[in-house]
Structures are given as C-alpha cells and as structure tokens.
Design a protein around this motif. Sequence first.
Motif, short mmCIF file in Angstrom:
data_model
loop_
_atom_site.label_atom_id
_atom_site.label_comp_id
_atom_site.label_asym_id
_atom_site.label_seq_id
_atom_site.Cartn_x
_atom_site.Cartn_y
_atom_site.Cartn_z
N ALA A 13 0.81 -1.21 0.00
CA ALA A 13 0.00 0.00 0.00
C ALA A 13 0.85 1.27 0.00
O ALA A 13 0.59 2.20 -0.76
CB ALA A 13 -0.92 0.01 1.22
N HIS A 14 1.84 1.32 0.89
CA HIS A 14 2.64 2.54 1.10
C HIS A 14 4.12 2.19 1.10
O HIS A 14 4.48 1.06 1.45
CB HIS A 14 2.30 3.16 2.47
N ASP A 16 7.31 1.73 2.89
CA ASP A 16 7.70 1.22 4.22
C ASP A 16 7.04 -0.13 4.53
O ASP A 16 7.60 -0.95 5.25
CB ASP A 16 7.51 2.20 5.39
N ASP A 17 5.83 -0.38 3.96
CA ASP A 17 5.15 -1.65 4.23
C ASP A 17 5.98 -2.84 3.74
O ASP A 17 6.00 -3.90 4.39
CB ASP A 17 3.78 -1.68 3.54
N TYR A 144 -4.55 -5.16 8.90
CA TYR A 144 -5.01 -4.44 10.10
C TYR A 144 -6.07 -3.40 9.82
O TYR A 144 -6.34 -2.54 10.68
CB TYR A 144 -3.82 -3.81 10.82
N HIS A 149 -4.49 -0.70 2.53
CA HIS A 149 -4.04 -2.09 2.61
C HIS A 149 -5.13 -3.04 2.13
O HIS A 149 -4.86 -4.01 1.43
CB HIS A 149 -3.60 -2.43 4.04
ZN LIG Z 1 0.86 0.99 4.96
#
Ligand SMILES: [Zn+2]
Length: 325
Positions: A13-14, A16-17, A144, A149
Amino acid sequence: MSDLPRRLLLVHAHPDDESINNGATMAKYAAEGARVTLVTCTLGEEGEVIPPRLAHLAPDRDDALGPYRVGELAEAMKALGVTDHRFLGGPGRYRDSGMMGAEQNDRPGAFWAADLDEAAAHLVAVIREVRPQVLVTYDPNGGYGHPDHIQAHRVAMRAADLAADPGFRTEATETGEPWHIAKVYWNRVPRSVAVAGFARLREDLAEPGRLPFTESAAVTDVPGVVDDEVVTTEIDGTAHAAAKAAAMRAHATQITVAEPYFVLSNDLAQPLFTTEYYELVRGRRAGGGRDGRETDLFEGIEDIEGAEGIQETAGSGAAQNGAGL
Ligand SMILES: [Zn+2]
C-alpha cells in the motif's frame, strides 16, 4: 524449467510496508538472484512524520511527504538489493487514503476510492510483463484494516485473476500474454511468535536505559497475526536481518529502528521479525520443513514443471515401447 529464473512480485500500500513485512524475504531472494518486483500503490502522502526537522512535509503543511517518501523507498530498495520497484499506475496516480473513516478516504484520486478493475489493469500490465511465479500481498483485511491495505489486497487478487484471463485486454494491458501466477501468499505472523516477541520486548523495556523506547505496542497492533496453524510458510531471513533493518531505517519519516525492535509514529515498540511468515492461498502447497511448513516461496514450482516434463518423457517412452512390440 523454462520459466526460471524465479520471479517474485510484492504488492504493498505505502512505502515502508514492504520493508516491515517482507524486507528479509526480498533481500534473500534478491541476493539469490531471483527477480524481485515491488509495486507500491500510493506514495504514503498521509503518513505521520516522526523527525521534527521534517514535520513541514506533513499533508496539513507543505503536503510534500509523498515525493519525499519516493526517495526513502529508493534508499530502502538499495539496502535490500532490489532494483525493480514501481508505483501502481505511475508515481502519484493513487493517493494515500488516510486511516479508515478519515475524510481523505473519499477524496478524488484516493486509492480507497479507485475503480477496482481500472487499478487492477495497471497491475495486470506488470504481471504480464514480469510473469512472476509468486505473488505476495495482504489478507482481505489488509492485515489491520487500513483502507489502502484492504484495497491493495483487492487489487492484487483481482489482477492475478485478470492477468490469467486471455479475454482481458485494456489500454494498459495491450501488450503481454496472459500469465497465471502459480502461488499467491498473504503476509502473516503466527500468534505464538508475536506473543514471544512482545514478552522479550517487555523484559528489555523493564531494564532502564536498555532501549530508546519506553512503551510497548500489543500483539493486536501487529498486522496479519493468526493462529499458528494458518501459517503455511516461513522464510528464515536471519542472514538478511541487517539489510531489513537498514531498509526500515531508510523510511525515517515513518520508522525508528533499534534492533531487534522498532517504533512507528505512535512511539509504541514492536519486535522486528527477521523470519517472515506467509499463508499460501492459491497454488499447491509444498513443504516439509519444521511443522510441515514451506521454507521457500517457490517450493514445488520447479517440481510441478518437472513433473509435466516427466509425464511427457514417460508418454514418449511408452509410445516407443509400443512401436517396439
Ligand atoms: Zn501501509
């Protein structure tokens, strides 16, 4: 064997994930000569910024976090030895949707508001180009519950279907033959591993001055935690722990690392796992490691192809025998 070398696609998604969830796995396969492709769906524009000197990047100030995180992701990929990283539909095509329920969820361009098949078509183009044998993404809850996500999960699963469909053609996928991904995995953490990690963390936190953190997160804060028996696959990335930690450090606006722990912007410490865990959800489960788990995401794939080859050989052999009679 014609489909080798091994090709691994990860959808996140972003920025760092990928490093938090799969950093050790990515470093391991890249080091082994596999082609590792990362597709990140947003620039993470709505993230909270940890270092005070960079606070001006925040969306409610300069709104410059996205481009900055492109640079952080590039540094992280260097640390992991991964050279093929892309943004879904190109950088900035989809924007970070913020946390569930935030007004940013419905903003035009927000990933959460994206048309599923349109977003998936961008990923189909990547799948048909790269032809990965293995896809890694999140579970249906996105691990989560973050909207981006959840959407990344939907887009990845949808794209895996569409990529294999000869009838699926759009502008974004004009080129490339249909491709069936042999194995699809979701990111997981076995509950016993999470519990043990937090127990060790609490002990370390109890020793004054040992860690630069004071408070612990909880097992429920870790994405993808499931009962141990749900986990089908574990990748021992111990040898790549330093690369994973370096990749996480590269995302300095989001993460502070003090091995073997880290904190996000909430300042709550979590274990930094260097063995990474997965649930196989599509494809044939191989595996005869500890607990019967697979120890390689590609396990069984060569065997499957090899088995086909053996059948052909056996077939022609039978024909020859027949001719001899
Ligand atoms: Zn993320």
